[in-house]
Structures are given as structure tokens and as C-alpha cells.
Scaffold this motif. Structure first.
Motif, PDB file in Angstrom:
ATOM      1  N   TRP A  29      10.479 -13.338  24.684  1.00  0.00           N
ATOM      2  CA  TRP A  29      10.010 -14.141  25.807  1.00  0.00           C
ATOM      3  C   TRP A  29       9.286 -15.364  25.278  1.00  0.00           C
ATOM      4  N   VAL A  30       9.420 -16.471  25.978  1.00  0.00           N
ATOM      5  CA  VAL A  30       8.657 -17.685  25.667  1.00  0.00           C
ATOM      6  C   VAL A  30       7.905 -18.109  26.918  1.00  0.00           C
TER       7      VAL A  30
ATOM      8  N   MET B 274       7.419 -18.071  32.401  1.00  0.00           N
ATOM      9  CA  MET B 274       7.907 -17.381  31.236  1.00  0.00           C
ATOM     10  C   MET B 274       9.407 -17.217  31.382  1.00  0.00           C
ATOM     11  N   VAL B 275      10.080 -17.241  30.243  1.00  0.00           N
ATOM     12  CA  VAL B 275      11.538 -17.117  30.215  1.00  0.00           C
ATOM     13  C   VAL B 275      11.911 -15.977  29.273  1.00  0.00           C
ATOM     14  N   CYS B 276      12.821 -15.140  29.709  1.00  0.00           N
ATOM     15  CA  CYS B 276      13.350 -14.070  28.866  1.00  0.00           C
ATOM     16  C   CYS B 276      14.518 -14.650  28.064  1.00  0.00           C
ATOM     17  N   LYS B 277      14.320 -14.815  26.755  1.00  0.00           N
ATOM     18  CA  LYS B 277      15.371 -15.384  25.906  1.00  0.00           C
ATOM     19  C   LYS B 277      16.405 -14.350  25.499  1.00  0.00           C
ATOM     20  N   ASP B 278      15.952 -13.159  25.174  1.00  0.00           N
ATOM     21  CA  ASP B 278      16.844 -12.055  24.814  1.00  0.00           C
ATOM     22  C   ASP B 278      16.529 -10.897  25.742  1.00  0.00           C
TER      23      ASP B 278
ATOM     24  N   LEU C 204       3.034  -9.648  25.230  1.00  0.00           N
ATOM     25  CA  LEU C 204       3.122 -10.617  26.324  1.00  0.00           C
ATOM     26  C   LEU C 204       2.032 -10.379  27.360  1.00  0.00           C
ATOM     27  N   VAL C 205       1.835  -9.137  27.759  1.00  0.00           N
ATOM     28  CA  VAL C 205       0.793  -8.811  28.744  1.00  0.00           C
ATOM     29  C   VAL C 205      -0.591  -9.110  28.170  1.00  0.00           C
ATOM     30  N   SER C 206      -0.803  -8.819  26.901  1.00  0.00           N
ATOM     31  CA  SER C 206      -2.089  -9.123  26.271  1.00  0.00           C
ATOM     32  C   SER C 206      -2.370 -10.621  26.308  1.00  0.00           C
ATOM     33  N   PHE C 207      -1.366 -11.433  26.023  1.00  0.00           N
ATOM     34  CA  PHE C 207      -1.537 -12.880  26.077  1.00  0.00           C
ATOM     35  C   PHE C 207      -1.877 -13.335  27.491  1.00  0.00           C
ATOM     36  N   LEU C 208      -1.127 -12.848  28.485  1.00  0.00           N
ATOM     37  CA  LEU C 208      -1.386 -13.235  29.871  1.00  0.00           C
ATOM     38  C   LEU C 208      -2.788 -12.823  30.306  1.00  0.00           C
ATOM     39  N   ALA C 209      -3.217 -11.617  29.924  1.00  0.00           N
ATOM     40  CA  ALA C 209      -4.560 -11.152  30.276  1.00  0.00           C
ATOM     41  C   ALA C 209      -5.630 -12.036  29.633  1.00  0.00           C
ATOM     42  N   ASP C 210      -5.421 -12.421  28.382  1.00  0.00           N
ATOM     43  CA  ASP C 210      -6.365 -13.312  27.701  1.00  0.00           C
ATOM     44  C   ASP C 210      -6.442 -14.680  28.377  1.00  0.00           C
ATOM     45  N   MET C 211      -5.353 -15.092  29.031  1.00  0.00           N
ATOM     46  CA  MET C 211      -5.330 -16.377  29.743  1.00  0.00           C
ATOM     47  C   MET C 211      -5.949 -16.262  31.135  1.00  0.00           C
ATOM     48  N   GLY C 212      -6.310 -15.041  31.550  1.00  0.00           N
ATOM     49  CA  GLY C 212      -6.958 -14.850  32.837  1.00  0.00           C
ATOM     50  C   GLY C 212      -6.064 -14.330  33.947  1.00  0.00           C
ATOM     51  N   CYS C 213      -4.810 -14.042  33.633  1.00  0.00           N
ATOM     52  CA  CYS C 213      -3.916 -13.486  34.648  1.00  0.00           C
ATOM     53  C   CYS C 213      -4.313 -12.035  34.937  1.00  0.00           C
ATOM     54  N   THR C 214      -4.299 -11.668  36.193  1.00  0.00           N
ATOM     55  CA  THR C 214      -4.651 -10.298  36.580  1.00  0.00           C
ATOM     56  C   THR C 214      -3.419  -9.468  36.922  1.00  0.00           C
ATOM     57  N   THR C 215      -2.262 -10.091  36.977  1.00  0.00           N
ATOM     58  CA  THR C 215      -0.996  -9.380  37.186  1.00  0.00           C
ATOM     59  C   THR C 215       0.048  -9.983  36.252  1.00  0.00           C
ATOM     60  N   ALA C 216       1.106  -9.224  36.012  1.00  0.00           N
ATOM     61  CA  ALA C 216       2.193  -9.714  35.166  1.00  0.00           C
ATOM     62  C   ALA C 216       3.516  -9.236  35.737  1.00  0.00           C
ATOM     63  N   SER C 217       4.407 -10.176  35.965  1.00  0.00           N
ATOM     64  CA  SER C 217       5.760  -9.863  36.385  1.00  0.00           C
ATOM     65  C   SER C 217       6.669 -10.378  35.272  1.00  0.00           C
ATOM     66  N   ILE C 218       7.359  -9.465  34.609  1.00  0.00           N
ATOM     67  CA  ILE C 218       8.078  -9.811  33.388  1.00  0.00           C
ATOM     68  C   ILE C 218       9.585  -9.665  33.596  1.00  0.00           C
ATOM     69  N   PRO C 219      10.331 -10.757  33.374  1.00  0.00           N
ATOM     70  CA  PRO C 219      11.789 -10.671  33.502  1.00  0.00           C
ATOM     71  C   PRO C 219      12.378  -9.875  32.340  1.00  0.00           C
ATOM     72  N   LEU C 220      13.340  -9.016  32.641  1.00  0.00           N
ATOM     73  CA  LEU C 220      13.956  -8.177  31.620  1.00  0.00           C
ATOM     74  C   LEU C 220      15.376  -8.607  31.281  1.00  0.00           C
ATOM     75  N   ILE C 221      15.924  -9.521  32.054  1.00  0.00           N
ATOM     76  CA  ILE C 221      17.302  -9.976  31.880  1.00  0.00           C
ATOM     77  C   ILE C 221      17.314 -11.336  31.193  1.00  0.00           C
TER      78      ILE C 221
ATOM     79  N   ASP D 253       7.760 -29.653  31.855  1.00  0.00           N
ATOM     80  CA  ASP D 253       7.397 -28.389  31.239  1.00  0.00           C
ATOM     81  C   ASP D 253       7.167 -28.590  29.750  1.00  0.00           C
ATOM     82  N   LYS D 254       6.227 -27.826  29.235  1.00  0.00           N
ATOM     83  CA  LYS D 254       5.864 -27.884  27.817  1.00  0.00           C
ATOM     84  C   LYS D 254       5.984 -26.483  27.249  1.00  0.00           C
ATOM     85  N   MET D 255       6.515 -26.391  26.042  1.00  0.00           N
ATOM     86  CA  MET D 255       6.643 -25.105  25.375  1.00  0.00           C
ATOM     87  C   MET D 255       5.327 -24.755  24.699  1.00  0.00           C
ATOM     88  N   LEU D 256       4.986 -23.481  24.704  1.00  0.00           N
ATOM     89  CA  LEU D 256       3.824 -22.982  23.995  1.00  0.00           C
ATOM     90  C   LEU D 256       4.195 -22.891  22.521  1.00  0.00           C
ATOM     91  N   VAL D 257       3.380 -23.512  21.654  1.00  0.00           N
ATOM     92  CA  VAL D 257       3.662 -23.504  20.224  1.00  0.00           C
ATOM     93  C   VAL D 257       2.529 -22.805  19.485  1.00  0.00           C
TER      94      VAL D 257
END
Length: 94
Positions: free
Chosen positions: A18-19, A1-5, A51-68, A30-34
Motif C-alpha cells: 500500500w502507498v 491510500m492505494v493498494c498496489k499489490d 499501515l494501521v500503525s502509521f494511520l493511528a500515529d497520524m491521528g486517524c481513529t478508523t482505518a478502511s483498507i483496500p485489499l484489491i 496529490d503527493k506521494m509519501l516518501v
């Protein structure tokens, strides 16, 4: 995941842009999610909750999110690699 803003806190919620990119294990492809195949618009997440809801739906059990802006984090899809590579990686997008 990339923090765009860069993220900012408003009241009790965090907002930013985030994308998600699917990256091959070797890091080369790499492929962008569309949003759909008929209209290729990059899927952007505007809140950490979304973002966390999407990751959880994909099966991720943790989330580390860039803020910068420009920062990236890696998450492994379940069943792909034993451990996701996480930690701050500051790489500017061109």
C-alpha cells in the motif's frame, strides 16, 4: 491510500503493498509519501499492521483498507474535513 499489490492472508496476518498519497480537497493535486527528502523513495507499507500503525500515529481513529490491487480508500487528516470519504472505489493506477 492505494493498494498496489493485492492483499493476501498468511496465517493470521495480511500482506500486500500500500502507498499513501496526500490529496487536496478538490482531488486535483496529490503527493506521494516518501521516506526522506534526501533520497526520494516512495514509502510502501507491506503489512496491514504497519499501515494501521502509521494511520493511528497520524491521528486517524478508523482505518478502511483496500485489499484489491488498484483499489483506493480516503482518510481525512484530523482537523481537515468533518468526515472522511470512505467506501470501495476501484480505480486502476496507470
Amino acid at each position: 491510500m492505494v493498494c498496489k499489490d493485492g492483499a493476501e492472508k498468511r496465517h493470521n496476518s495480511w500482506y500486500g503493498t500500500w502507498v499513501i498519497r496526500a490529496v487536496a480537497e478538490d482531488g486535483r493535486d496529490d503527493k506521494m509519501l516518501v521516506t526522506s527528502r534526501s533520497y526520494l523513495k516512495v514509502r510502501e507499507f507491506k503489512t496491514i499492521v504497519g499501515l494501521v500503525s502509521f494511520l493511528a500515529d497520524m491521528g486517524c481513529t478508523t482505518a478502511s483498507i483496500p485489499l484489491i490491487e488498484g483499489a483506493r480508500e480516503r482518510h481525512a487528516a484530523p482537523g481537515r474535513t468533518p468526515e472522511p470519504r470512505t467506501g470501495p472505489v476501484l480505480v486502476k493506477d496507470n
